[in-house]
Design an enzyme around this catalytic site. Structure first.
Site, short mmCIF file in Angstrom:
data_model
loop_
_atom_site.label_atom_id
_atom_site.label_comp_id
_atom_site.label_asym_id
_atom_site.label_seq_id
_atom_site.Cartn_x
_atom_site.Cartn_y
_atom_site.Cartn_z
N TYR A 72 0.84 -1.21 0.00
CA TYR A 72 0.00 0.00 0.00
C TYR A 72 0.87 1.25 0.00
O TYR A 72 0.59 2.21 -0.73
CB TYR A 72 -0.92 -0.01 1.22
CG TYR A 72 -1.98 1.07 1.18
CD1 TYR A 72 -3.27 0.77 0.72
CD2 TYR A 72 -1.71 2.38 1.57
CE1 TYR A 72 -4.24 1.74 0.66
CE2 TYR A 72 -2.68 3.36 1.51
CZ TYR A 72 -3.95 3.06 1.06
OH TYR A 72 -4.90 4.02 1.00
N PHE A 124 -7.02 20.00 -24.88
CA PHE A 124 -7.68 18.72 -25.07
C PHE A 124 -9.05 18.74 -24.37
O PHE A 124 -9.25 19.51 -23.44
CB PHE A 124 -6.80 17.60 -24.50
CG PHE A 124 -7.36 16.23 -24.74
CD1 PHE A 124 -7.50 15.76 -26.04
CD2 PHE A 124 -7.75 15.43 -23.69
CE1 PHE A 124 -8.03 14.49 -26.26
CE2 PHE A 124 -8.26 14.16 -23.91
CZ PHE A 124 -8.41 13.69 -25.19
N ASP A 125 -9.99 17.90 -24.81
CA ASP A 125 -11.36 18.01 -24.28
C ASP A 125 -11.47 17.80 -22.77
O ASP A 125 -12.19 18.52 -22.10
CB ASP A 125 -12.35 17.12 -25.05
CG ASP A 125 -11.96 15.66 -25.11
OD1 ASP A 125 -10.80 15.35 -24.79
OD2 ASP A 125 -12.80 14.84 -25.49
N ASP A 215 0.82 19.40 -20.93
CA ASP A 215 -0.08 18.27 -21.08
C ASP A 215 0.66 17.31 -22.02
O ASP A 215 0.77 17.56 -23.22
CB ASP A 215 -1.40 18.77 -21.68
CG ASP A 215 -2.42 17.65 -21.83
OD1 ASP A 215 -2.10 16.50 -21.52
OD2 ASP A 215 -3.55 17.95 -22.27
N ALA A 217 0.77 13.88 -22.97
CA ALA A 217 0.41 12.53 -23.42
C ALA A 217 1.31 12.00 -24.55
O ALA A 217 1.70 10.85 -24.54
CB ALA A 217 -1.05 12.51 -23.86
N LYS A 258 -0.93 6.79 -23.71
CA LYS A 258 -0.47 7.18 -25.04
C LYS A 258 1.00 6.77 -25.19
O LYS A 258 1.29 5.62 -25.38
CB LYS A 258 -0.65 8.68 -25.28
CG LYS A 258 -1.93 9.29 -24.70
CD LYS A 258 -3.19 8.86 -25.34
CE LYS A 258 -4.48 9.43 -24.76
NZ LYS A 258 -4.53 10.76 -24.23
N HIS A 450 -19.98 14.17 -26.52
CA HIS A 450 -19.68 13.22 -27.60
C HIS A 450 -19.62 11.77 -27.15
O HIS A 450 -19.87 10.87 -27.92
CB HIS A 450 -18.37 13.61 -28.30
CG HIS A 450 -17.19 13.68 -27.38
ND1 HIS A 450 -17.04 14.66 -26.43
CD2 HIS A 450 -16.12 12.86 -27.24
CE1 HIS A 450 -15.92 14.46 -25.77
NE2 HIS A 450 -15.34 13.38 -26.23
C1 LIG Z 1 -5.70 11.52 -23.61
C2 LIG Z 1 -5.34 12.88 -23.26
C3 LIG Z 1 -5.70 13.42 -22.02
C4 LIG Z 1 -6.54 12.69 -21.00
O1 LIG Z 1 -5.98 11.48 -20.62
P1 LIG Z 1 -6.85 10.19 -20.24
O2 LIG Z 1 -5.82 9.18 -19.90
O3 LIG Z 1 -7.66 9.82 -21.45
O4 LIG Z 1 -7.71 10.55 -19.09
C5 LIG Z 1 -5.30 14.71 -21.76
N1 LIG Z 1 -4.62 15.44 -22.65
C6 LIG Z 1 -4.25 14.95 -23.85
C7 LIG Z 1 -3.48 15.79 -24.80
C8 LIG Z 1 -4.62 13.67 -24.20
O5 LIG Z 1 -4.29 13.20 -25.40
#
Ligand SMILES: *Cc1c(COP(=O)(O)O)cnc(C)c1O
Length: 458
Positions: A72, A124-125, A215, A217, A258, A450
């Site tokens: 843990y 990103f969304d 951000d 990913a 990603k 969406h």
């Molecule tokens: C996928 C993504 C996110 C969110 O990540 P999740 O693992 O899907 O929650 C944030 N920003 C970017 C640029 C992404 O491609």
């Protein structure tokens, strides 16, 4: 004779996929309310919905799973991941989270408040969702070149420094918790940000005493493009480029699904001990104790291995060349796609593909449905559905671009699959004049609609 290009891996385990008939697909998509997220995966032949969490782990990653420490607190897997993040990305502090949006939720809980402004490049969304959920505003400062799909520009993810400065100079610093730089820029088509731009954004933000968050990913794909396209980087390794990129950030959020090639996971990394302490409170509340934060020990082990593999040139070269292979095939067939090709996906310009459809009829979604009906290929709409409604007026926000994204999972499909996708889109393109009506919404959620929207054919 020069030897042709081949993948930098071989296949050890396979998964069967099944074709279906057009009649079956017509029935299924109707039952799914013309929302591709509602399909069962076995109703899909080639799944390009997302490259997120859909990659194939390596033998090394799977063997790391067996070495996971499920304690843990203070698990060795946590320290393995912490050391990897320090070594590759250069951040002293880190918090594991169950995925990227959880990282956003935790970090933004400690930094973003009502009325704040968060400038960045095509947020990103989920990022925008987490900003707007806190009654703050995301301000898009992406360069104008990003919105012309046919314009060649090596770094369409770049931030326009003048647009950014307008925001920084005309607002009190207390209202701007950070600038966010998305690498690569998903919403503008998987387009990279140049090292030069990262450096300049940092300098500008520093001038106004505002931190910079990445951000991240697809940070490794971004590094690959810097190596390929930016002067002075051809001879650097991906790992060197990555280290330099993050030297211009104060913190990062990561969706490990990603570029870290795992099926689930995320993290936040930062330099400031104060930010770490503040975010830890929310991590414990939303995710789990600071040394696991929503991840199993074995998953942290696989993630540490994935970060190393995902920043290897040979892997990235294989991946990005496969995406380009699809892009070139489509170009050869006359299908309008965004150029230059993105790192993780090919984006079909749906407005150019279906010029006769009015924007009120969800052009990119209509095209996504047509492609599914044609060959069981599932892409995703990056257009009006994704753009949601304006939070104040509740009117549809019509984005400049209506795109159908074909995201390529990492190490999953072969170029034969790419050939099928390209041929299917060509067939739809050849009968585009017959597609004269689109879709309407019958039910939608107030935010991020969406995912769950229900639609009907007009
Ligand atoms: C996928 C993504 C996110 C969110 O990540 P999740 O693992 O899907 O929650 C944030 N920003 C970017 C640029 C992404 O491609």
């Amino acid at each position: 004779m020069e030897l042709p290009f081949a993948e930098s891996y071989k296949i050890k385990m396979v998964e069967t996929i099944r074709k279906s008939t057009r009649e079956e697909r017509e029935q299924w998509i109707k039952e799914a309310k013309y929302n591709l997220f509602n399909l069962k995966s076995d109703q899909v032949f080639i799944d390009l919905l997302t490259d997120s969490g859909t990659g194939a782990m390596s033998d090394k990653q799977w063997s790391e799973m067996m070495l996971g420490d499920e304690s843990y607190a203070g698990a060795s897997s946590y320290y393995k991941l912490k050391d990897t993040i320090k070594e590759l990305l250069g951040f002293e502090y880190f918090l594991p989270t169950h995925q990227g949006r959880a990282a956003e939720n935790v970090l933004f809980s400690s930094l973003v408040k009502e009325g704040d402004l968060v400038p960045g490049n095509s947020h990103f969304d989920t990022t925008k969702g987490h900003i707007e959920f806190r009654k703050a505003t995301a301000i898009d400062c992406t360069i104008d070149e990003a919105f012309d799909t046919q314009k060649l520009h090596p770094f369409k993810g770049n931030i326009d420094l003048n647009k950014l400065e307008e925001v920084l100079k005309n607002n009190p610093k207390e209202k701007i918790p950070f600038v966010i730089v998305t690498v690569t820029c998903n919403s503008s088509g998987g387009q990279p940000v140049s090292m030069q731009n990262m450096k300049e954004v940092k300098a500008l933000a520093e001038h106004y005493d505002i931190p910079v968050v990445y951000d991240s990913a697809r940070f490794a794909e971004n590094a690959y493009f810097i190596k390929e396209r930016e002067e002075g980087y051809a001879d650097k390794t991906i790992k060197q480029i990555v280290k330099e990129m993050f030297s211009f950030a104060d913190a990062m959020t990561m969706s490990s699904k990603k570029d870290a090639i795992v099926n689930m996971g995320g993290f936040i990394a930062m330099r400031s001990e104060e930010w770490f302490r503040n975010a830890s409170v929310y991590n414990i509340m939303f995710e789990g104790f600071v040394t696991y934060g929503g991840m199993s020990g074995r998953d942290m082990n696989a993630l540490a291995a994935g970060l190393r593999e995902g920043t290897e040139y040979d892997y990235l070269n294989t991946r990005i060349r496969q995406v380009a292979y699809l892009g070139e095939k489509l170009t050869e067939y006359g299908v309008p796609v965004q150029k230059p090709f993105g790192g993780h996906a090919i984006f079909v310009d749906a407005k150019r593909f279906l010029p006769n459809l009015p924007k009120e009829q969800y052009i990119a979604q209509t095209l996504a449905i047509e492609l599914y009906l044609e060959a069981g290929v599932r892409g995703v709409e990056i257009g009006t559905l994704l753009a949601d409604r304006d939070p104040k007026t509740r009117e549809n926000r019509y984005p400049d671009l209506e795109l159908l994204r074909l995201a390529i999972p990492r190490r999953v499909y072969t170029n034969n699959h790419m050939d099928v996708i390209a041929a299917a889109l060509k067939n739809v393109y050849d009968r585009r004049e017959e597609i004269t009506s689109g879709l309407k919404i019958v039910r939608e959620a107030p935010i991020m609609r969406h995912f769950t929207v229900e639609m009907e054919h007009l």
